[in-house]
Design an enzyme around this catalytic site. Structure first.
Site, PDB file in Angstrom:
ATOM      1  N   GLU A   1       4.480 -10.701  -7.061  1.00  0.00           N
ATOM      2  CA  GLU A   1       3.149 -10.428  -7.608  1.00  0.00           C
ATOM      3  C   GLU A   1       2.712  -9.086  -7.043  1.00  0.00           C
ATOM      4  O   GLU A   1       2.700  -8.891  -5.828  1.00  0.00           O
ATOM      5  CB  GLU A   1       2.168 -11.539  -7.237  1.00  0.00           C
ATOM      6  CG  GLU A   1       2.353 -12.808  -8.055  1.00  0.00           C
ATOM      7  CD  GLU A   1       2.270 -12.597  -9.559  1.00  0.00           C
ATOM      8  OE1 GLU A   1       1.561 -11.666  -9.997  1.00  0.00           O
ATOM      9  OE2 GLU A   1       2.932 -13.338 -10.308  1.00  0.00           O
TER      10      GLU A   1
ATOM     11  N   LYS B   1       6.942 -13.368   6.723  1.00  0.00           N
ATOM     12  CA  LYS B   1       6.506 -12.119   7.344  1.00  0.00           C
ATOM     13  C   LYS B   1       5.160 -11.706   6.740  1.00  0.00           C
ATOM     14  O   LYS B   1       5.084 -11.326   5.583  1.00  0.00           O
ATOM     15  CB  LYS B   1       7.517 -10.996   7.078  1.00  0.00           C
ATOM     16  CG  LYS B   1       7.218  -9.770   7.931  1.00  0.00           C
ATOM     17  CD  LYS B   1       7.790  -8.489   7.370  1.00  0.00           C
ATOM     18  CE  LYS B   1       6.847  -7.792   6.440  1.00  0.00           C
ATOM     19  NZ  LYS B   1       5.547  -7.428   7.029  1.00  0.00           N
TER      20      LYS B   1
ATOM     21  N   VAL C   1       6.724  -1.402  -3.461  1.00  0.00           N
ATOM     22  CA  VAL C   1       7.563  -2.237  -2.592  1.00  0.00           C
ATOM     23  C   VAL C   1       8.155  -3.396  -3.397  1.00  0.00           C
ATOM     24  O   VAL C   1       9.330  -3.735  -3.260  1.00  0.00           O
ATOM     25  CB  VAL C   1       6.772  -2.758  -1.367  1.00  0.00           C
ATOM     26  CG1 VAL C   1       7.629  -3.708  -0.537  1.00  0.00           C
ATOM     27  CG2 VAL C   1       6.291  -1.604  -0.497  1.00  0.00           C
ATOM     28  N   GLY C   2       7.352  -3.971  -4.277  1.00  0.00           N
ATOM     29  CA  GLY C   2       7.820  -5.094  -5.098  1.00  0.00           C
ATOM     30  C   GLY C   2       9.057  -4.722  -5.900  1.00  0.00           C
ATOM     31  O   GLY C   2      10.021  -5.484  -5.976  1.00  0.00           O
TER      32      GLY C   2
ATOM     33  N   GLU D   1      -3.582   2.529  -9.331  1.00  0.00           N
ATOM     34  CA  GLU D   1      -4.305   1.555  -8.502  1.00  0.00           C
ATOM     35  C   GLU D   1      -4.831   2.240  -7.235  1.00  0.00           C
ATOM     36  O   GLU D   1      -4.045   2.686  -6.395  1.00  0.00           O
ATOM     37  CB  GLU D   1      -3.382   0.399  -8.109  1.00  0.00           C
ATOM     38  CG  GLU D   1      -4.131  -0.695  -7.332  1.00  0.00           C
ATOM     39  CD  GLU D   1      -3.218  -1.807  -6.809  1.00  0.00           C
ATOM     40  OE1 GLU D   1      -2.163  -1.502  -6.232  1.00  0.00           O
ATOM     41  OE2 GLU D   1      -3.584  -2.978  -6.977  1.00  0.00           O
TER      42      GLU D   1
ATOM     43  N   GLY E   1       2.511  -7.895  -2.993  1.00  0.00           N
ATOM     44  CA  GLY E   1       2.179  -6.610  -2.391  1.00  0.00           C
ATOM     45  C   GLY E   1       2.162  -5.537  -3.460  1.00  0.00           C
ATOM     46  O   GLY E   1       1.990  -5.830  -4.648  1.00  0.00           O
ATOM     47  N   SER E   2       2.377  -4.299  -3.044  1.00  0.00           N
ATOM     48  CA  SER E   2       2.274  -3.181  -3.984  1.00  0.00           C
ATOM     49  C   SER E   2       3.467  -3.175  -4.946  1.00  0.00           C
ATOM     50  O   SER E   2       4.540  -3.703  -4.636  1.00  0.00           O
ATOM     51  CB  SER E   2       2.241  -1.875  -3.197  1.00  0.00           C
ATOM     52  OG  SER E   2       3.419  -1.769  -2.425  1.00  0.00           O
TER      53      SER E   2
ATOM     54  N   CYS F   1      -6.097  -7.656  -5.605  1.00  0.00           N
ATOM     55  CA  CYS F   1      -5.204  -7.252  -6.701  1.00  0.00           C
ATOM     56  C   CYS F   1      -5.918  -7.427  -8.023  1.00  0.00           C
ATOM     57  O   CYS F   1      -5.655  -6.729  -8.990  1.00  0.00           O
ATOM     58  CB  CYS F   1      -3.950  -8.111  -6.678  1.00  0.00           C
ATOM     59  SG  CYS F   1      -4.292  -9.861  -6.764  1.00  0.00           S
TER      60      CYS F   1
HETATM   61  P1  NAD Z   1       2.495  -3.529   0.641  1.00  0.00           P
HETATM   62  O1  NAD Z   1       3.388  -3.491  -0.536  1.00  0.00           O
HETATM   63  O2  NAD Z   1       2.318  -2.305   1.427  1.00  0.00           O
HETATM   64  O3  NAD Z   1       3.014  -4.658   1.676  1.00  0.00           O
HETATM   65  C1  NAD Z   1       3.211  -5.992   1.280  1.00  0.00           C
HETATM   66  C2  NAD Z   1       4.174  -6.645   2.261  1.00  0.00           C
HETATM   67  O4  NAD Z   1       5.476  -6.079   2.079  1.00  0.00           O
HETATM   68  C3  NAD Z   1       3.822  -6.423   3.723  1.00  0.00           C
HETATM   69  O5  NAD Z   1       4.094  -7.582   4.464  1.00  0.00           O
HETATM   70  C4  NAD Z   1       4.749  -5.292   4.120  1.00  0.00           C
HETATM   71  O6  NAD Z   1       5.014  -5.205   5.499  1.00  0.00           O
HETATM   72  C5  NAD Z   1       5.998  -5.674   3.340  1.00  0.00           C
HETATM   73  N1  NAD Z   1       6.966  -4.595   3.125  1.00  0.00           N
HETATM   74  C6  NAD Z   1       6.747  -3.261   3.166  1.00  0.00           C
HETATM   75  N2  NAD Z   1       7.894  -2.604   2.880  1.00  0.00           N
HETATM   76  C7  NAD Z   1       8.842  -3.554   2.646  1.00  0.00           C
HETATM   77  C8  NAD Z   1      10.225  -3.513   2.285  1.00  0.00           C
HETATM   78  N3  NAD Z   1      10.864  -2.361   2.100  1.00  0.00           N
HETATM   79  N4  NAD Z   1      10.889  -4.680   2.108  1.00  0.00           N
HETATM   80  C9  NAD Z   1      10.252  -5.870   2.254  1.00  0.00           C
HETATM   81  N5  NAD Z   1       8.941  -5.967   2.619  1.00  0.00           N
HETATM   82  C10 NAD Z   1       8.244  -4.822   2.801  1.00  0.00           C
HETATM   83  O7  NAD Z   1       1.092  -4.111   0.121  1.00  0.00           O
HETATM   84  P2  NAD Z   1      -0.293  -4.250   0.904  1.00  0.00           P
HETATM   85  O8  NAD Z   1      -0.865  -2.888   1.121  1.00  0.00           O
HETATM   86  O9  NAD Z   1      -0.157  -5.161   2.068  1.00  0.00           O
HETATM   87  O10 NAD Z   1      -1.174  -5.018  -0.190  1.00  0.00           O
HETATM   88  C11 NAD Z   1      -1.842  -4.381  -1.232  1.00  0.00           C
HETATM   89  C12 NAD Z   1      -1.064  -4.452  -2.509  1.00  0.00           C
HETATM   90  O11 NAD Z   1      -0.760  -5.808  -2.828  1.00  0.00           O
HETATM   91  C13 NAD Z   1      -1.867  -3.938  -3.699  1.00  0.00           C
HETATM   92  O12 NAD Z   1      -1.020  -3.187  -4.544  1.00  0.00           O
HETATM   93  C14 NAD Z   1      -2.331  -5.214  -4.398  1.00  0.00           C
HETATM   94  O13 NAD Z   1      -2.618  -5.066  -5.770  1.00  0.00           O
HETATM   95  C15 NAD Z   1      -1.144  -6.098  -4.173  1.00  0.00           C
HETATM   96  N6  NAD Z   1      -1.522  -7.508  -4.293  1.00  0.00           N
HETATM   97  C16 NAD Z   1      -1.110  -8.201  -5.400  1.00  0.00           C
HETATM   98  C17 NAD Z   1      -1.503  -9.530  -5.575  1.00  0.00           C
HETATM   99  C18 NAD Z   1      -1.077 -10.303  -6.783  1.00  0.00           C
HETATM  100  O14 NAD Z   1      -1.168 -11.533  -6.776  1.00  0.00           O
HETATM  101  N7  NAD Z   1      -0.629  -9.649  -7.845  1.00  0.00           N
HETATM  102  C19 NAD Z   1      -2.294 -10.145  -4.606  1.00  0.00           C
HETATM  103  C20 NAD Z   1      -2.682  -9.408  -3.482  1.00  0.00           C
HETATM  104  C21 NAD Z   1      -2.290  -8.091  -3.329  1.00  0.00           C
END
Ligand code: NAD
Length: 483
Positions: free
Chosen positions: A249, A175, A231-232, A384, A227-228, A283
């Site tokens: 991550e 996804k 959510v992580g 962040e 992702g964030s 990130c």
């Molecule tokens: P986000 O957390 O909003 O979304 C990430 C993914 O999770 C998306 O596909 C989203 O639809 C999905 N998601 C949202 N809610 C969910 C849930 N409840 N259950 C499962 N999946 C869900 O992040 P974003 O805005 O797309 O990306 C930016 C963030 O990602 C920043 O915090 C950035 O630092 C982080 N990031 C980290 C790395 C790393 O390697 N550490 C790399 C890139 C981005």
């Protein structure tokens, strides 16, 4: 550009979703829809998981050389389309054309690295205390992997999860973020064209409900998420409850520490690139700057002078250094984070004002912004922002500089600028981050090298390189006696 039809890829077929509508908006011209379609329903997600489950035994048992060839062929397909798909990436996500094409080529590089993995040793042989017995610990795939990816690297991050998942014999349901579905389709198309069997990679469009289903589905063996942190954490908690391996991550608030002995002009260029490259939406972006008192004034003069030449606008224009942020919502959050910082006492060194792009009045532009604070006890220092904003602070000693760099719960990447070898040695021991750069920007991850954060930035085995094997395989120990 005419609007492209968005589809899911389930069991080898491109199918329109039956869920809520999904518009892929150009962040440079928000009145332009790049691609349009519908999200997957939960029943369609279940069908994708069933396809991945059905395809697993044959994919696992396929000769390793075949898996290897498919991955290397997909790398070539990406290279052949790098200009076209890199342009689409730039339009869809907003990073510059050079960054967009570079990212497609990076995804190809990742596939090529992992095309070697099926051919490398897959376990260890141990001595036995019993006569004629061998003990073998072989690496075996896990099964169906759910892959959940963010918006900011629409093809490279998926590549560094999906390529190892497939290389080690797993099947995938993926996804992508809702805002970058087109490049997700392109990545799946490259693997399809390379001959990936039906059901081995499935792509479903959707938001949190689709993500939650992919985490909780009983037939999903493991979850890899980027992702964030907010959510992580929820994904990690669900996987813990379900006893499912998870790799997450997450966010970062990455410091650059500039000490005496640094080449200030070069360091300024690196800090600016780290802070404002890809519109600060990495990130690993540099979002905090710790300056030793001895160089602080001169260094700030350098970066302010260099940022003055930084051009913001249409990312397809080769003269532009920085495009828009991903969405209206992101723009508004970034602006209010900056305003909050200013209200809490931060001084504006540059930026923090609307960007004058008269021909792009519907774009989500944020000016490259540098703020200075006096002490690290403000949320600006540990929060962040995920946009083109950099916060500077001064330190009177080297130890104080390292302590400021370590403040807060994150630990993704860090940079230290100095040519003093003693300080370099102290820095590599003192800085708490998964990746430390000496005299280079905080961003950058080579495909053959482990990448990932500590603390609230990363959970589970690191990504990329051979370390990916830790997550995408498990061991089976065989005590083997021939009689
Ligand atoms: P986000 O957390 O909003 O979304 C990430 C993914 O999770 C998306 O596909 C989203 O639809 C999905 N998601 C949202 N809610 C969910 C849930 N409840 N259950 C499962 N999946 C869900 O992040 P974003 O805005 O797309 O990306 C930016 C963030 O990602 C920043 O915090 C950035 O630092 C982080 N990031 C980290 C790395 C790393 O390697 N550490 C790399 C890139 C981005």
């Amino acid at each position: 550009m005419s609007t492209i039809a968005l589809k899911n890829f389930i069991d080898g077929d491109w199918l329109p979703g039956s869920g809520a509508s999904l518009d892929d908006i150009n962040p440079t011209r928000s009145d332009e829809i790049v691609a349009s379609g519908a999200m997957a329903t939960l029943a369609e997600v279940d069908a994708a998981v069933a396809a991945a489950k059905g395809a697993f035994p044959a994919w696992r048992d396929l000769p390793a050389t075949h898996r290897s060839t498919i991955l290397s062929t997909a790398a070539r397909v990406l290279e052949d389309h790098s200009e076209e798909w890199g342009t689409e990436l730039s339009i869809e996500e907003g990073k510059t054309l050079a960054e967009g094409i570079g990212e497609v080529l990076r995804a190809a590089e990742i596939l090529r690295f992992y095309s070697g993995e099926p051919l490398r040793p897959t376990g260890e042989v141990f001595a036995s205390g019993r006569a004629h017995e061998s003990i073998i610990a072989e690496r075996i795939p896990l099964g169906v992997i759910s892959v959940i990816t963010p918006f900011n690297f629409p093809i490279a991050i998926p590549a560094w999860k999906i390529a190892p998942a497939l290389a080690y014999g797993n099947t995938v349901v993926w996804k992508p973020a809702e805002s970058v579905p087109l490049l997700a389709m392109r990545f799946a198309m490259a693997l399809e064209e390379a001959g990936l069997p039906r059901g081995v990679l499935n792509l479903v469009m959707g938001s949190a409900d689709v993500g939650t289903r992919l985490v909780e589905h009983a037939d999903v063996a493991a979850v890899t998420f980027t992702g964030s942190t907010v959510v992580g954490r929820a994904v990690i908690a669900s996987c813990g409850r379900l006893c499912k391996p998870v790799q997450a991550e997450m966010g970062g608030v990455n410091p650059a520490v500039v000490l005496r002995g640094a080449n200030l002009r070069e360091a300024a260029g690196m800090v600016i690139q780290g802070a404002f490259g890809a519109t600060g939406q990495k990130c690993s972006a540099t979002s905090r700057l710790v300056l030793h008192d001895s160089i602080a004034d001169e260094f700030l003069d350098q970066i302010i002078e260099q940022v003055a030449n930084w051009r913001v606008g249409d990312p397809l224009d080769p003269a532009i250094d920085m495009g828009p942020v991903i969405s209206a919502r992101a723009m508004s959050i970034i602006n209010s984070d900056i305003e909050e910082g200013i209200s809490a006492g931060a001084q504006v060194l540059t930026g923090a004002e609307p960007v004058a792009t008269p021909d792009l009045k519907h774009g989500f532009f944020v000016a490259p912004t540098i703020l200075e604070i006096k002490n690290p006890d403000v949320s600006l220092w540990t929060h962040e922002i995920f946009g083109p904003a950099l916060t500077a602070i001064r330190a009177s000693t080297v130890d104080e500089a390292f302590a400021m760099a370590n403040t807060g719960p994150f630990g993704l990447t860090a940079s230290v600028f100095t040519t003093d070898l003693g300080l370099v040695s102290r820095a590599t021991r003192a800085i708490n981050a998964g990746v430390v750069h000496i005299n280079s920007e905080t961003s950058g991850a080579d495909p053959h090298v482990p990448f990932g954060g500590n603390g609230n930035s990363g959970f589970g085995p690191k990504e990329q390189g051979r370390s990916a094997r830790e997550f995408f395989t498990t061991t089976r120990t065989i005590y083997l006696r021939p009689f």
